[in-house]
Design a protein around this motif. Structure first.
Motif, PDB file in Angstrom:
ATOM      1  N   ASN A  15      34.516  45.347  38.785  1.00  0.00           N
ATOM      2  CA  ASN A  15      35.290  45.127  39.583  1.00  0.00           C
ATOM      3  C   ASN A  15      35.825  43.679  39.239  1.00  0.00           C
ATOM      4  O   ASN A  15      36.707  43.277  39.865  1.00  0.00           O
ATOM      5  N   TYR A  16      35.357  42.989  38.388  1.00  0.00           N
ATOM      6  CA  TYR A  16      35.964  41.729  38.097  1.00  0.00           C
ATOM      7  C   TYR A  16      37.064  41.781  36.987  1.00  0.00           C
ATOM      8  O   TYR A  16      37.538  40.804  36.596  1.00  0.00           O
ATOM      9  N   SER A  17      37.317  43.141  36.681  1.00  0.00           N
ATOM     10  CA  SER A  17      38.440  43.016  35.651  1.00  0.00           C
ATOM     11  C   SER A  17      39.513  42.663  36.342  1.00  0.00           C
ATOM     12  O   SER A  17      39.893  42.904  37.454  1.00  0.00           O
ATOM     13  N   GLY A  18      40.482  41.643  35.592  1.00  0.00           N
ATOM     14  CA  GLY A  18      41.588  40.900  36.317  1.00  0.00           C
ATOM     15  C   GLY A  18      41.518  39.837  36.747  1.00  0.00           C
ATOM     16  O   GLY A  18      42.270  39.114  37.424  1.00  0.00           O
ATOM     17  N   ALA A  19      40.132  39.416  36.789  1.00  0.00           N
ATOM     18  CA  ALA A  19      39.747  38.055  37.599  1.00  0.00           C
ATOM     19  C   ALA A  19      40.221  36.815  36.943  1.00  0.00           C
ATOM     20  O   ALA A  19      40.588  37.111  35.588  1.00  0.00           O
ATOM     21  N   ILE A  20      40.265  35.675  37.473  1.00  0.00           N
ATOM     22  CA  ILE A  20      40.382  34.426  36.903  1.00  0.00           C
ATOM     23  C   ILE A  20      39.294  33.485  36.718  1.00  0.00           C
ATOM     24  O   ILE A  20      39.007  33.124  37.780  1.00  0.00           O
ATOM     25  N   ASP A  21      38.781  33.341  35.628  1.00  0.00           N
ATOM     26  CA  ASP A  21      37.664  32.789  35.475  1.00  0.00           C
ATOM     27  C   ASP A  21      37.911  30.985  35.623  1.00  0.00           C
ATOM     28  O   ASP A  21      38.445  30.736  34.366  1.00  0.00           O
ATOM     29  N   CYS A  22      37.550  30.247  36.421  1.00  0.00           N
ATOM     30  CA  CYS A  22      38.172  29.043  36.494  1.00  0.00           C
ATOM     31  C   CYS A  22      37.177  27.783  35.827  1.00  0.00           C
ATOM     32  O   CYS A  22      37.437  26.583  35.690  1.00  0.00           O
ATOM     33  N   ASP A  23      36.139  28.352  35.205  1.00  0.00           N
ATOM     34  CA  ASP A  23      35.082  27.366  34.767  1.00  0.00           C
ATOM     35  C   ASP A  23      34.294  28.263  33.472  1.00  0.00           C
ATOM     36  O   ASP A  23      33.238  28.458  33.785  1.00  0.00           O
ATOM     37  N   LEU A  24      34.804  27.924  32.249  1.00  0.00           N
ATOM     38  CA  LEU A  24      34.183  28.321  31.010  1.00  0.00           C
ATOM     39  C   LEU A  24      33.959  27.001  30.197  1.00  0.00           C
ATOM     40  O   LEU A  24      34.827  25.902  30.069  1.00  0.00           O
ATOM     41  N   HIS A  25      32.944  26.816  29.639  1.00  0.00           N
ATOM     42  CA  HIS A  25      32.445  25.597  28.996  1.00  0.00           C
ATOM     43  C   HIS A  25      32.345  25.895  27.389  1.00  0.00           C
ATOM     44  O   HIS A  25      31.376  26.397  27.008  1.00  0.00           O
ATOM     45  N   PRO A  26      33.500  25.439  26.634  1.00  0.00           N
ATOM     46  CA  PRO A  26      33.234  25.423  24.903  1.00  0.00           C
ATOM     47  C   PRO A  26      32.606  24.146  24.772  1.00  0.00           C
ATOM     48  O   PRO A  26      32.839  23.227  24.966  1.00  0.00           O
ATOM     49  N   ALA A  27      31.556  24.420  23.681  1.00  0.00           N
ATOM     50  CA  ALA A  27      30.788  23.185  23.313  1.00  0.00           C
ATOM     51  C   ALA A  27      31.224  22.907  21.984  1.00  0.00           C
ATOM     52  O   ALA A  27      31.452  23.990  21.186  1.00  0.00           O
TER      53      ALA A  27
END
Length: 376
Positions: A15-27
């Motif tokens: 159900n999250y397909s097409g969502a916009i993830d507004c917080d991902l953390h590349p380290a």
């Protein structure tokens, strides 16, 4: 935390397909990856100061603290959580299938006491994100990392990155040297408004001052819980100083702020403003109205035992279903399994939180989304 049951096939996040993830953390794996982006002088300075051998991760997110990484998202012992694009693809991008994911890089570059060194390291961080993340996965977007204790250098870095439409936001820490409404920071907001770049205010501190109003804490849990108070202070500062009156097109995204403090803050801010509004004549609307128009909040962490009830109550209290943005907060441990959002939300609200609110908040994402639809 959400997800009291283990993940299984029924819980898969289709159900999250097409969502916009507004917080991902590349380290950043370490300072060594930034050295190729520095000129000879700054490489020498890093060597002289032994920065090339240090871990400059923000102490707001200690590497070995349980909240800093979910157990099933950990990498090999010698790898920092979030430092592998391949792992992020497997854990989030391929599994949840978001349309876009926004990278918010938290690193010591933002908190160096030397303004020049901080600006140089922020510049190198943005270049590294461009080359090693954005250029390797078309689903990724990023925030422009800046240092806020020199406004001129911050503006220069935003201008340098402005032509790259994959950078969709300006990233600031919630606790730095000054409250965020102060006029010395207004050139940043002016430029962000002109470029259609929201200001992302992320939990975290430069530790110029104690993270609590009562002084320095003894334990990490005190620091972590106090972050929500910092968001209250900064939001009140931006409202009272007139940031949103001066820049009516500006959007601010509170990232990892938590949510449960918001109702009490709004009630108190509205009531107090009515009594002392003569002091701030440029604040011509109630703070709750200003928040509805200008401020958005990422949903992780939802700091309530019943997360759906908390979200619905906040929507009722603030009379808006446009406040919340989908986020996994990868790789931080804010939920278990695949239940990023709780059950019990209507389909219309689910769509708003997962994508529509973000498209309305980030003009550059909306433009890219329209371009993708046309190409299809």
């Amino acid at each position: 935390m959400a997800g009291d049951r283990p993940a299984n096939d029924a819980d898969r996040p289709a159900n999250y397909s097409g969502a916009i993830d507004c917080d991902l953390h590349p380290a950043l794996p370490g300072m060594s990856v930034l050295l190729p982006y520095l000129d000879d002088y700054w490489r020498e300075m890093c060597s002289i100061r032994a920065l090339d051998r240090l871990n400059l991760s923000l102490t707001s997110y200690p590497q070995n603290a349980p909240l800093s990484c979910r157990p099933d998202w950990k990498l090999d012992r010698d790898q920092k959580p979030g430092s592998s694009l391949e792992a992020m693809q497997a854990h989030v991008l391929d599994r949840y299938q978001p349309r876009f994911g926004i990278l918010n890089c938290l690193y010591g570059a933002q908190v160096m006491h030397s303004e020049d060194m901080a600006a140089v390291l922020c510049r190198a961080t943005n270049d590294w994100i461009r080359d090693h993340w954005l250029s390797r996965d078309p689903r990724l977007r990023a925030s422009i990392v800046i240092t806020t204790h020199n406004t001129e250098l911050a503006v220069a870095e935003i201008e340098r990155r402005a032509d790259d439409m994959r950078f969709v936001q300006v990233l600031m820490l919630v606790s730095g040297e000054v409250t965020l409404g102060r006029r010395q920071l207004w050139p940043i907001y002016r430029l962000a408004e002109q470029l259609g770049l929201p200001i992302g205010v992320h939990a975290g501190s430069a530790y110029r001052y104690a993270p609590t109003a009562a002084g320095w804490p003894s334990y990490y849990v005190e620091d972590y819980v106090s972050q929500s108070a910092a968001f209250e202070n900064q939001l009140q500062s931006m409202i009272s100083e007139g940031v949103f009156a001066k820049f009516p097109g500006l959007k601010v995204v509170a990232i990892e702020s938590g949510l449960t403090w918001l109702s009490g803050f709004i009630w108190r801010a509205d009531k107090t403003w009515k009594g002392v509004r003569a002091e701030v004549p440029w604040v011509t609307r109630a703070p709750s109205e200003i928040v509805r128009d200008h401020v958005r909040f990422t949903v992780q962490p939802v700091d309530a035992p019943d997360e759906a009830e908390a979200i619905l109550r906040l929507i009722e209290h603030l009379n808006s279903d446009e406040l919340f943005l989908f986020s996994t907060d990868y790789p931080h441990w804010q939920f278990d399994g695949d239940r990023v959002l709780p059950d019990g939300l209507s389909g219309a609200l689910f769509d708003k939180i997962t994508s529509k609110n973000a498209l309305a908040t980030y003009p550059r994402l909306a433009k890219a989304d329209r371009t993708m639809e046309i190409s299809v």
